[in-house]
Enzyme design. Sequence first.
Site, PDB file in Angstrom:
ATOM      1  N   ASP A 226       0.708  37.646 -94.049  1.00 43.75           N
ATOM      2  CA  ASP A 226       1.588  38.610 -94.707  1.00 43.75           C
ATOM      3  C   ASP A 226       2.769  38.892 -93.775  1.00 43.75           C
ATOM      4  OD1 ASP A 226       2.920  40.758 -95.820  1.00 43.75           O
ATOM      5  OD2 ASP A 226       1.111  41.890 -96.295  1.00 43.75           O
TER       6      ASP A 226
ATOM      7  N   HIS B 168      10.821  45.265 -70.098  1.00 42.54           N
ATOM      8  CA  HIS B 168      10.384  43.969 -70.607  1.00 42.54           C
ATOM      9  C   HIS B 168       9.949  44.162 -72.054  1.00 42.54           C
ATOM     10  CE1 HIS B 168       8.725  40.063 -71.095  1.00 42.54           C
ATOM     11  NE2 HIS B 168       7.499  40.539 -71.303  1.00 42.54           N
TER      12      HIS B 168
ATOM     13  N   ASN C 162      10.885  37.065 -77.817  1.00 49.88           N
ATOM     14  CA  ASN C 162      10.588  37.293 -76.406  1.00 49.88           C
ATOM     15  C   ASN C 162      11.054  36.103 -75.571  1.00 49.88           C
ATOM     16  OD1 ASN C 162       9.509  37.922 -73.915  1.00 49.88           O
ATOM     17  ND2 ASN C 162       7.379  37.730 -74.528  1.00 49.88           N
TER      18      ASN C 162
ATOM     19  N   GLU D  47       8.563  30.361 -66.663  1.00 47.84           N
ATOM     20  CA  GLU D  47       7.233  29.775 -66.794  1.00 47.84           C
ATOM     21  C   GLU D  47       7.292  28.518 -67.652  1.00 47.84           C
ATOM     22  OE1 GLU D  47       4.631  31.960 -69.961  1.00 47.84           O
ATOM     23  OE2 GLU D  47       5.490  33.478 -68.653  1.00 47.84           O
TER      24      GLU D  47
ATOM     25  N   THR E  27      -3.776  42.774 -73.486  1.00 48.65           N
ATOM     26  CA  THR E  27      -2.432  42.642 -72.913  1.00 48.65           C
ATOM     27  C   THR E  27      -1.661  43.960 -72.948  1.00 48.65           C
ATOM     28  OG1 THR E  27      -1.438  42.008 -75.031  1.00 48.65           O
ATOM     29  CG2 THR E  27      -2.316  40.237 -73.672  1.00 48.65           C
TER      30      THR E  27
ATOM     31  N   ARG F  19      -5.541  42.293 -77.407  1.00 47.20           N
ATOM     32  CA  ARG F  19      -5.280  43.721 -77.165  1.00 47.20           C
ATOM     33  C   ARG F  19      -5.341  44.092 -75.679  1.00 47.20           C
ATOM     34  NH1 ARG F  19      -4.871  46.721 -81.671  1.00 47.20           N
ATOM     35  NH2 ARG F  19      -5.623  45.829 -83.620  1.00 47.20           N
TER      36      ARG F  19
ATOM     37  N   SER G 129       6.785  35.328 -81.738  1.00 47.14           N
ATOM     38  CA  SER G 129       7.625  35.999 -80.740  1.00 47.14           C
ATOM     39  C   SER G 129       8.185  35.079 -79.656  1.00 47.14           C
ATOM     40  CB  SER G 129       6.827  37.123 -80.054  1.00 47.14           C
ATOM     41  OG  SER G 129       5.675  36.601 -79.406  1.00 47.14           O
TER      42      SER G 129
ATOM     43  N   ARG H  96       7.466  52.023 -77.147  1.00 46.10           N
ATOM     44  CA  ARG H  96       6.381  52.937 -76.784  1.00 46.10           C
ATOM     45  C   ARG H  96       6.437  53.287 -75.302  1.00 46.10           C
ATOM     46  NH1 ARG H  96      -0.054  51.768 -76.449  1.00 46.10           N
ATOM     47  NH2 ARG H  96      -0.666  53.873 -75.859  1.00 46.10           N
TER      48      ARG H  96
ATOM     49  N   SER I 263       2.909  39.030 -66.769  1.00 43.13           N
ATOM     50  CA  SER I 263       1.459  38.987 -66.920  1.00 43.13           C
ATOM     51  C   SER I 263       0.818  38.450 -65.656  1.00 43.13           C
ATOM     52  CB  SER I 263       1.081  38.103 -68.104  1.00 43.13           C
ATOM     53  OG  SER I 263       1.465  38.712 -69.313  1.00 43.13           O
TER      54      SER I 263
ATOM     55  N   CYS J   9       6.599  36.653 -66.854  1.00 44.91           N
ATOM     56  CA  CYS J   9       7.900  37.088 -67.363  1.00 44.91           C
ATOM     57  C   CYS J   9       8.743  37.883 -66.369  1.00 44.91           C
ATOM     58  CB  CYS J   9       7.701  37.913 -68.638  1.00 44.91           C
ATOM     59  SG  CYS J   9       6.928  36.991 -69.983  1.00 44.91           S
TER      60      CYS J   9
END
Length: 353
Positions: free
Chosen positions: A30, A236, A268, A82, A203, A201, A155, A245, A298, A114
């Site tokens: 979706d 980032h 991204n 990377e 991450t 999640r 992304s 957020r 990461s 990143c």
Amino acid sequence: MGKYGIVSYGSYIPKYRIKPDEIARIWGEDPENIKNGIYILSKSVPSPDEDVATISVEAARTALKRGGLRGEQIEAMYIGSESHPYAVKPTATIVSSAIGANFDMFAADYEFACKAGTAGMQNVLAMVQSGMIKMGMAIGSDTSQGAPGDVLEYSASAGGTAMIIGNESVAAEIKSTLSVTSDTPDFWRREGQPYPTHGERFTGEPAYFKHVVSAGKEMMARMKTKPEDYDYAVFHQPNGKFPTRAAKLLGFEEKQYKEGLLTPYIGNTYSGAMMVGLSAILDVAKDGDRILAVSFGSGAGSDAFHIEVNSEIENLHKSSAVTVRELLEDTIFLDYGMYAKFKKKLILGEDVE
């Protein structure tokens, strides 16, 4: 004590784009759920002849052009990515040669997911502050990978930014920088694997938010500043939701972070993500503006920068160098078939080109 910081900057984003609707059509997802879940409306796609080296060269040339500088003035070149085109063969040597840098120079490729580009910024800054060099270039550039059908495919994009850092004609002074680091395995790709693996999640809270928010708070504590003391904030941006957020958790308002929030439109760009956002802010910044910039890589870690813009920003040749907003407007949309071809997701037979 003199000023040390950004002398000039330049970005490059491939013009090709694909919308999440088109990717979702192939995998029976979706598209509205995708767009609402990660807030990405389109992402950039490198053309078949574009890689980290070509993207870095374009960004580097734009930075030189904007600053009215020559390649031989660059004494150090560090490129964070990377997705370097060679496993063993530096990208930095290709780019330094392309811009006409001198034989006598420092050069290396960096990798820290990143945030490798911002690590390069810190190293160039330290070399300038130590007196080893007068001016160097740090580049964050990627053509990131996402396995077909994986959430990353919506992304993972392409783009990069070059920051020229020196001690003369400094347009945006880096007053302070710091880093936080931990062994948090939220995202990884072993040698020889075509696509990365991620902890879904995992991450979020223990990786991205812990490091970005901690680095931001630590920088404000060090500089004795509050969110309202900054005109802009950029973080980032692995998607459109995480940086908004993080900004709110740190106390920033939309008017402070919206200028540098580009992932909803280009995806991204990994090592380029925060740096491209900072580039967009510098396109519109004026004397006296303060910027809080925080990257994330990461594995995991964050680099934070307290940046203060001064009157030298007006002396940059902005009209002769492409802006980030202009790069956003120059777009060609692809269907999934052309996207798969461009990204080399199709395995061709022998002697087929």
